[in-house]
Structures are given as C-alpha cells and as structure tokens.
Design an enzyme around this catalytic site. Structure first.
Site, short mmCIF file in Angstrom:
data_model
loop_
_atom_site.label_atom_id
_atom_site.label_comp_id
_atom_site.label_asym_id
_atom_site.label_seq_id
_atom_site.Cartn_x
_atom_site.Cartn_y
_atom_site.Cartn_z
N GLU A 105 162.38 -23.88 130.46
CA GLU A 105 163.65 -24.57 130.55
C GLU A 105 163.69 -25.36 131.86
OE1 GLU A 105 167.21 -22.17 130.48
OE2 GLU A 105 168.47 -23.93 130.16
N GLY A 116 166.99 -17.79 139.05
CA GLY A 116 167.25 -16.36 138.99
C GLY A 116 166.44 -15.67 137.91
N ALA A 117 166.55 -16.19 136.70
CA ALA A 117 165.87 -15.56 135.58
C ALA A 117 165.95 -16.48 134.37
CB ALA A 117 166.52 -14.22 135.24
N MET A 118 165.21 -16.11 133.31
CA MET A 118 165.17 -16.96 132.13
C MET A 118 165.21 -16.13 130.86
SD MET A 118 165.10 -19.97 130.97
CE MET A 118 165.25 -20.18 129.21
N GLU A 119 166.06 -16.57 129.94
CA GLU A 119 166.39 -15.79 128.74
C GLU A 119 165.44 -15.97 127.56
OE1 GLU A 119 168.20 -18.44 129.93
OE2 GLU A 119 168.93 -19.70 128.29
N ASN A 120 164.18 -16.34 127.78
CA ASN A 120 163.23 -16.53 126.67
C ASN A 120 163.39 -15.45 125.61
OD1 ASN A 120 161.85 -18.40 128.56
ND2 ASN A 120 161.31 -16.49 129.56
N HIS A 162 173.52 -11.21 132.13
CA HIS A 162 173.58 -12.63 131.79
C HIS A 162 172.45 -13.02 130.84
CE1 HIS A 162 174.43 -16.93 132.73
NE2 HIS A 162 173.13 -17.06 132.51
N GLU A 163 171.24 -12.66 131.19
CA GLU A 163 170.11 -13.06 130.35
C GLU A 163 170.18 -12.36 128.99
OE1 GLU A 163 168.79 -15.58 131.53
OE2 GLU A 163 169.39 -15.29 133.62
N HIS A 207 172.60 -14.08 126.70
CA HIS A 207 172.08 -15.34 126.17
C HIS A 207 171.46 -15.16 124.78
CE1 HIS A 207 172.63 -18.62 128.91
NE2 HIS A 207 171.93 -18.12 129.91
N1 ARG Z 1 168.78 -20.46 131.60
C1 ARG Z 1 168.55 -19.82 132.85
C2 ARG Z 1 169.76 -18.98 133.14
O1 ARG Z 1 170.80 -19.43 133.44
C3 ARG Z 1 168.30 -20.74 133.98
C4 ARG Z 1 167.09 -21.58 133.85
C5 ARG Z 1 167.08 -22.61 134.90
N2 ARG Z 1 165.96 -23.47 134.77
C6 ARG Z 1 165.83 -24.63 135.39
N3 ARG Z 1 164.77 -25.30 135.19
N4 ARG Z 1 166.71 -25.11 136.17
O2 ARG Z 1 169.76 -17.84 132.97
ZN ZN Z 2 172.12 -18.69 131.88
#
Ligand code: ARG
Ligand code: ZN
Length: 869
Positions: A122, A262-266, A298-299, A302
């Site tokens: 992302e 912070g983190a990513m919700e894959n 949060h993740e 998602h």
């Molecule tokens: N979707 C992620 C979150 O809010 C954040 C990812 C941000 N990525 C970026 N390339 N800015 O949990």
């Molecule tokens: Zn998010």
C-alpha cells in the site's frame, strides 16, 4: 521530472481486470525472480491497449497465452500493451521480473528487513514487484508460491491458507499459499525469514477455530504476549459491538524492524513495525502498551473495513481509514477509559490535524488532487476522517449507526466502494437526511464556531447564538456551511446541570448547526447558566466563546462530563499563555493568575476522585499544542512562557506534589487502567518536583528504583527537561544498558533531541554517528531527527537558521533512499507561513535549495511545489 497529478473527478472504471493471479517467487535478497501468471479479462470490448503499472525492477520477459509477446512500449512507470491483434476477451499474461530486495531502501515493494524479507504494497508498492493493474478496484484471487533457502528462511508466508509445501535440492524449500478472498494488489503480502513464533487460537462467535500466529525476531518471544492478548480482545470486541466475525482459518502478524509506517493490514498476514508489537515491562512504557493495543486492533478491524470492503480509488482512502480509526478508538474507549481516550485523540486532532489544515498541504478527508498517494496518509484522512464518522455516530445514535453499518456491509461486501456508498447506506438505514453533512467529505479547513449568549431574566429564557465560518485554505478558497453537531450542557453556579427545555419539552443536547448563523432558545432557565460548549469535542472545529475565568473554573470543578472539565483547564492554560506571551513580548514580568492556581490546586488535592483525569488536567500543554493557538508562532516566547508556567505550578504546589508522590505506592508493574493512572500521576509529580530543590535527588532515586520502562523514562525525562546534574550520568547508564536494542534506544534518541539547551542541535548531529543510529531505519530517524524538528520548537526554529539547514541536509540524504520518510520530515519546513519574516526567509531558502536537488522524488516535489506556490 515527470510528476503528473491525478484528480478524483477523472475516475474511470477499468477497461481490463485481473481475476486470478499466480505468483512464483524464487527468493534471494540479491536476486529474486518473480514469475507472474495473470488471467486478464477485457471489460470494455472497445479497448485495445492495456496499461500496466511497474517500475524499479529488471524486466525480463512477457508472454501472452504462453507465446512471447513484444507488442508493447515500456516507460519509466509501466508498460503499454497493444492488444489490437488479440481477439479474445480473456487471456493469460506471464511476466518475469528480477528484484534486488537487499538494495531496496524505499521499504516499498519487496525489501530486506534485518535478516528477513518482506513486502509493503500500500498504496502503490505492488508495482515494484511486477507489472500489474495496480489499482484498488481490481480484485483478484491470489496464489503465491515461494521458494527459498530453508535454513535462512524457514518461514515462507503469504496471504490466505497454506495449501502445499515441500523440500528441494540445495537446501531449498517451497510453500504455496492461496487466498480465497479476491483482493486488490495493495493487500498482497509476503514474508520470509527465521522467527520466534507465538501461537494461540480464537474461537469465533459461530464456533470456528482460528489459528493465531505472531512472528517476532529470534529472542523476542518475551515481548510478544501483549500483542497476542490485544488481538484476541479485538476479535471479540468486533463481534460484540459490530457483529463482525473473522473469515479465514488463520491470522498471522509479523513484526519487522524496518517499516515506514505503523503497520499494514494485508489479508490474513499483517506486517507490523516492531514498535507496535513488542512490549514487556522492561522495554515498553504504558503509552507503548496502549499503542500496541490500538494498532493491533486497527489492523484487525481493517479485515472488514478495508479488506472485505475496500476502496474504489485512493481518493476514497478515508472510507477505510477514517472508519477504522473510529472503530479502534471505540475499542479503546469500550475496553478502557472513554474520557482518557477522547482527550488523547482530541489533543492529536487539535494540534496535528488543525496544523495540517492550516498548511500548504490542506486537503479534504477525500482529496481531489494527488501527485504522490503516500503523501495522503495524513492526520486529515485518518483522524479528521474518524471525527467525521464520529459525527455521523453522534447524529444517528448507536442503534441507527449500526443499522447503517449493516447495510453498508451487506451492499458492499467483496467490492471496492466509495465514501458516498458509505454515507448513502447510513442515510437510508437511518432515515436521516445527510445531504449537507456530505460536505465534510469535500471541504477542507477547520470551521470556526463563534458562540455568544444572552439571558432573559424575566422570562427565564437563555439564548445561544451560534455562527460558523471556515477560513479559506491553500487548496480551496470558497467555503460553504457545514452540518455541525454541537453538543452542549448548561450548569448553574453550583455546578448542577440544568435540563434543556423548549416549550415545555426536553430537547436534545446536540444542536444541529447548519446555517451561517443560528440561535437556540432554552426555557425554564432560572439563573444565568454557564454553558459547556462542544462537549466531548462533538465536531472538529475551533470554538470561540468569551469565557470568564470564573466560568471556566466552574466547569473545571463541577462539570459532570470529564472531557468538559479537562477542556476548561485547557482554555485556562491557553489564556495564561497568551497573556504572558504579550508580557514577554513587551519585556514585562510574567505572572500566573492566582484564581487559576487555586482552582488547579483544588483539583490536585482531590486527585483520588479521578486519578487519570487529574493527571490530564494538571499536565501543561506542550509547546506545540500552545503553538496552535497562534496564527504567527513565536517559538522563543512560547518556550519561555511555558517554562515559567511549569516552574510556577511546580513551586506553588510543591508540598502537594511531594505528598502525592509519596502516597502513591505500586508494588509491582501491572498494565491496568488503575495502575497506569497512578503511575501517570506519580510521574507527573516527579516531573514538577524536578524543577524544585528536591529535583536532583528524587529523580536520581526514581531512576534507581524503577523496575519498569515507564518509571525509568519518567526519570530520564524529568532529568533532561529540568537539566538536572544527574541527567548525564542517567543518560549514560541507559545508553550502556540498551545500546544493543534500537527500539529502546529510540526513547533515548528522542530525549536527546528534545533537550532544552543551546547545544541540542550539535548533539543531535553528533548522534547521527552513534552506533545505535542508522539512517536506513525509519524508527531511528523519527526518534532523533523527527523529535528534534517536531518537538523542539525553540531550537529547531533557532533564528540562526541552523535547524533548517540541518533538516535540509537530512532531506537531501533521504530523497532518493527513502522518499516516503523524507516527505514526512519536510512538513515543519513547508509551514513557514506560520512564522515571522526572518524565519520565513530562512525556511524558504531551505526549500529552494531542496528544489534544486537532482532526481527530486514525487513525494518531496508535491510538497515543495505547494509550499512555494
Ligand atoms: N493501511 C495502513 C494502516 O493504516 C497504512 C499503510 C500506509 N502505507 C503507506 N504507504 N503510506 O493501517
Ligand atoms: Zn489503517
């Protein structure tokens, strides 16, 4: 440079989609070969060209239906396939690319983090892996096969379920993953490495068992439990409050040290910055614990608001982020203290988001124009986005809001949706007209509510006159009236709440402000009341009402709403700061209103009634919070006046600070609301006592006896902020103890960068050479450089321009290696309009120097251009 803006209004449905994708990774940090087979479907039969996004890899071949294909043009951002000779509307593309994860410092796409390899896709990172229709409205079923050295990478992970695996010659092995849920490319993830694994399980409300797996660097298992507990708590809460159940049989989280955000919700495989996973009492503060809990939540949230229902295009980012932040805030409020959480979030909004809205980067929660999408993961999209959802919740009430959620999910599950889809579902489910409310999505800027009142003693009628105005912003000159929910309460002088009545009927405490100017009438009011306005911060606006000190003191002491009490204290502090700043600027002696001191002392001496709230009330706003009170910021003045206020409060209540400090006893470290509150107050006492004659010995002792990071850090903070003699030795002790641990050292770097003395910049520059520092790790950069530029108002804005020059050097260094991080750090520089002319000139000069840099990234270009416009 090619920096094309994209506009929301230009959205077009894709002519082609990819329905299935088979990815084969031959993984090696020096040379990874990616073979991608995609099933492509032509939706628009007229279309004979297919544009695929892709860059930053070596392209080796492309086949169409298994035959070599050469009818394409390649440019810096992708491939344009000429399909005029392709009859079929469904065909297979096979593309081979070669990547070097070890040299990918951008931390987007596939990159090496420590000893492992991971992805961040992302917003548009997938296109750094292979050519792809890299847009969120193209949903495909993914199968991923990973082959790698078995001893170096015993774990090979991707989204969905593990369907097959096996061993190969030369010490290699392979694993194949299948994700049954169609998803956009930005949710793809891959991780390879050797980890310690914490396993658990969760039984969902319908009785399904979900395997929970948390992967951390070897040796970190003793820091993994809190994250796991937080995950289970989140899963349960989402079932109970939102009726949303997890959908796969496995949920994995991997903690990595190199991560831009912070983190990513894959889907099924979250990748986290280790900062938001690892916690134990020795290494993490109470604040860290809360941070882990809320990011894990949060993740996880998602999975429904983001993954099952994703965004049609990136302009809709707030659809998933605003809503998911709202959900994680509600989670923290339901499972912890609602008031404490609300205050925490409002502080962030009022300082950081309001500042963004007043900056060259101002944009609505649903932006209209974007050059680099990574620049729009902002306070506005996330935090103001969450406030917009919260206003909907306030207007609809929990029951109708949940009905709206249900409808939204039913209508959009498995799809890529828009903000309009969400609002429309809320509107239809509730029967409440949201026509005017929708403007919150398209209008940027911070509305100002001006309130005045009048009291008719004869008829016992109280009037509130409310008018709204949104000042123009950098992106938008013309503003319209918004639908603003204004929550109020009326108090009598003894602090009793007066019920709100109109024509004999009780009225709702949320007023619908919709016009430029409106009056509200309340009957049966037998004495002139004290109004509490914008209770709980019911809308993200600035409030202007001329409170007297006496009125604010009444609210501070009596209001039954905890937020109102805290907010009254904020207004009192703001007032003191402003008045003293004028005195400072006229070289007059500073003074602290005794009425306010008395009121604060009252609160403090009754701390047992509400420990957490007392701490929040007695905590002086930071320099950066005070700065937002002004159109033109005086860094020296704010710093000097705040310091005066701090010292005054310290010495005025000296005995009380001491008494409370000694009264609070905590036998062992527990992460409970009660204990966190008590530690917080005790450490606040220490912070003030540091500025008294007891400072040095108490802080020294506090450090010595600390058995947890919260107390250790409190001592270090007190020592450095009050510049105590013990500061150097404590810092040295900490450094010696933790130099091997980057995450813990971040706290030390941040303290060094926020020291209030003339030597601070020299020290920061010196520390960029520290063995624990590393220019390739975003956490280290944020801790040292980020803390200095964002939290050391006085010395970053030193009138000799040294702070600006330092930041410019850093940005030039990061421009190519990690443009995303560079673009975050540039923010304080582009906000030059908020400073005096001399500083403005220096800041602009810095930006012009940056503008000359060769290969300026889109990320920096977009911000510099906006600033210099
Ligand atoms: N979707 C992620 C979150 O809010 C954040 C990812 C941000 N990525 C970026 N390339 N800015 O949990
Ligand atoms: Zn998010």
């Amino acid at each position: 440079m090619l920096a094309q803006a994209k506009y929301r209004k230009d959205y077009k449905h894709p002519d082609f989609i990819i329905t299935d994708i088979f990815l084969d990774f031959q993984l090696d940090p020096q040379r990874t070969i990616v073979n991608t087979k995609s099933k492509v479907k032509r939706l628009n039969s007229e279309s004979v060209t297919l544009r695929l996004d892709g860059h930053s890899f070596q392209f080796s071949s492309i086949k169409l239906n298994q035959a070599p294909f050469s009818n394409y043009q390649q440019d810096a951002e992708g491939l344009l396939l000429d399909l005029s000779h392709v009859e079929a509307d469904e065909f297979e593309l096979e593309i081979e690319t070669i990547l070097v994860p070890a040299e990918n410092s951008s931390l987007q796409g596939l990159y090496q983090s420590g000893e492992g390899v991971c992805t961040q896709c992302e917003a548009e990172g997938f296109r750094q892996i292979t050519y792809m229709l890299d847009r969120p409205d193209v949903l495909a079923r993914y199968t991923t096969r990973i082959t790698a050295d078995k001893s170096r990478y015993p774990y090979l992970l991707s989204n969905g379920n593990k369907v097959a695996s096996g061993d190969l010659d030369e010490g290699k092995h392979w694993v194949e993953w299948q994700d049954p849920f169609p998803k956009p490319s930005y949710l793809f993830a891959l991780v390879a490495g050797d980890f310690d694994l914490l396993q658990d399980r969760f039984i969902t409300c319908s009785g399904r068992e979900v395997a929970l797996e948390l992967f951390v660097d070897k040796g970190n298992l003793d820091r993994a439990n809190w994250a796991m507990e937080s995950l289970k708590k989140s899963m349960k809460w989402d079932e109970e409050r939102f009726g949303l159940e997890y959908d796969l049989d496995i949920y994995m989280i991997v903690a990595v040290d190199f991560f831009n955000m912070g983190a990513m919700e894959n889907k099924g495989l979250n990748i986290f910055n280790s900062k938001f996973v690892l916690a134990n009492p020795q290494t993490a503060t109470d604040e860290d614990y809360m941070g882990v809990e809320s990011v894990i939540a949060h993740e996880y949230f998602h999975n429904w608001t983001g993954n099952r229902i994703t965004c049609r295009d990136w302009f809709q980012l707030s659809l998933k982020e605003g809503l998911t932040v709202f959900r994680d805030q509600e989670f923290s409020s339901d499972t912890g203290s609602r008031a404490v959480n609300r205050i925490h979030n409002v502080k962030i909004l009022r300082t950081l988001q309001f500042a963004e809205d007043a900056s060259p980067m101002s944009h609505p929660i649903r932006p209209e124009k974007v050059i680099e999408m990574n620049n729009f993961y902002t306070m506005t999209v996330y935090e103001k986005g969450a406030e917009v959802i919260r206003m909907l919740h306030t207007l609809l009430g929990e029951e109708k809001f949940q009905a709206g959620m249900k409808l939204y999910v039913a209508e959009n599950d498995g799809k890529a949706a828009t903000c309009e889809d969400f609002v429309s579902a809320m509107e239809r489910a509730s029967g409440i007209d949201l026509t005017q409310f929708r403007r919150w999505y398209s209008q940027s800027g911070t509305p100002e509510l001006t309130v005045s009142d009048s009291y008719d003693e004869r008829h016992h009628i109280y009037h509130l006159h409310v008018s709204q105005m949104t000042p123009p912003t950098a992106d938008q000159m013309e503003k319209v009236n918004l639908h603003i929910p204004l929550k109020i309460a009326l108090y009598d002088e003894q602090g009793r709440k007066i019920s709100l009545v109109h024509d004999g009927r009780s009225v709702h405490d949320v007023l619908d402000v919709t016009q430029k100017s409106q009056s509200f009438e309340f009957h049966n009011v037998y004495k002139k009341p004290v109004p509490a306005l914008l209770c709980d911060f019911s809308a993200p606006v600035k409030l202007d009402y001329e409170y007297s000190i006496a009125q604010l003191v009444t609210l501070l002491q009596f209001a039954e709403n905890e937020f109102v009490r805290w907010d009254a204290a904020q207004m009192l502090f703001a007032r003191e700061l402003k008045e003293n700043l004028i005195r400072y600027q006229h070289q007059q002696a500073l003074e602290f209103s005794s009425e306010i001191l008395t009121a604060l002392q009252q609160v403090l001496s009754h701390y047992q009634h509400n420990v957490a709230l007392t701490t929040l009330i007695l905590t002086l706003p930071k320099e950066t919070e005070f700065a937002e009170l002004f159109k033109t910021i005086d860094p020296d003045g704010i710093s000097v006046v705040r310091d005066f206020m701090l010292r005054t409060i310290a010495s005025a209540f000296k005995e009380l600070w001491l008494k409370i400090y000694n009264q609070i006893e905590l036998d062992c470290y527990r992460v409970t609301q009660e204990d966190i509150a008590l530690r917080g107050l005790r450490n606040l006492c220490l912070n003030y006592l540091a500025f008294t004659e007891f400072g040095n010995s108490m802080v020294n002792k506090h450090y010595l006896y600390a058995d947890n990071m919260t107390d250790t850090l409190a001592a270090l903070n007190a020592a450095t902020k009050a510049d105590l003699t013990c500061a150097e030795s404590l810092l040295a002790d900490f450094e010696q103890k933790w130099q091997h641990d980057g995450l813990v050292m971040d706290k030390w770097f941040a303290l060094q960068a926020t020291r209030p003395d003339e030597q601070v910049l020299a020290r920061v520059i010196h520390l960029t050479e520290h063995p624990s520092f590393n220019f390739t790790n975003p956490n280290r950069i944020r801790a040292l450089v980020g803390s200095f530029i964002n939290h050391n108002l006085r010395y970053f804005h030193h009138i000799d321009g040294s702070g600006y020059r330092f930041l410019t050097d850093i940005l030039i260094r990061l421009n190519e290696s990690n443009p995303q991080v560079a673009a975050r750090l540039i923010e304080p520089l582009i906000r030059f309009a908020r400073y005096d002319e001399q500083r403005q000139t220096l800041m602009k000069r810095a930006l012009e120097r940056l503008n000359e840099v060769e290969n300026l990234s889109k990320d920096l270009f977009e911000k510099i251009e906006k600033a210099l416009q």
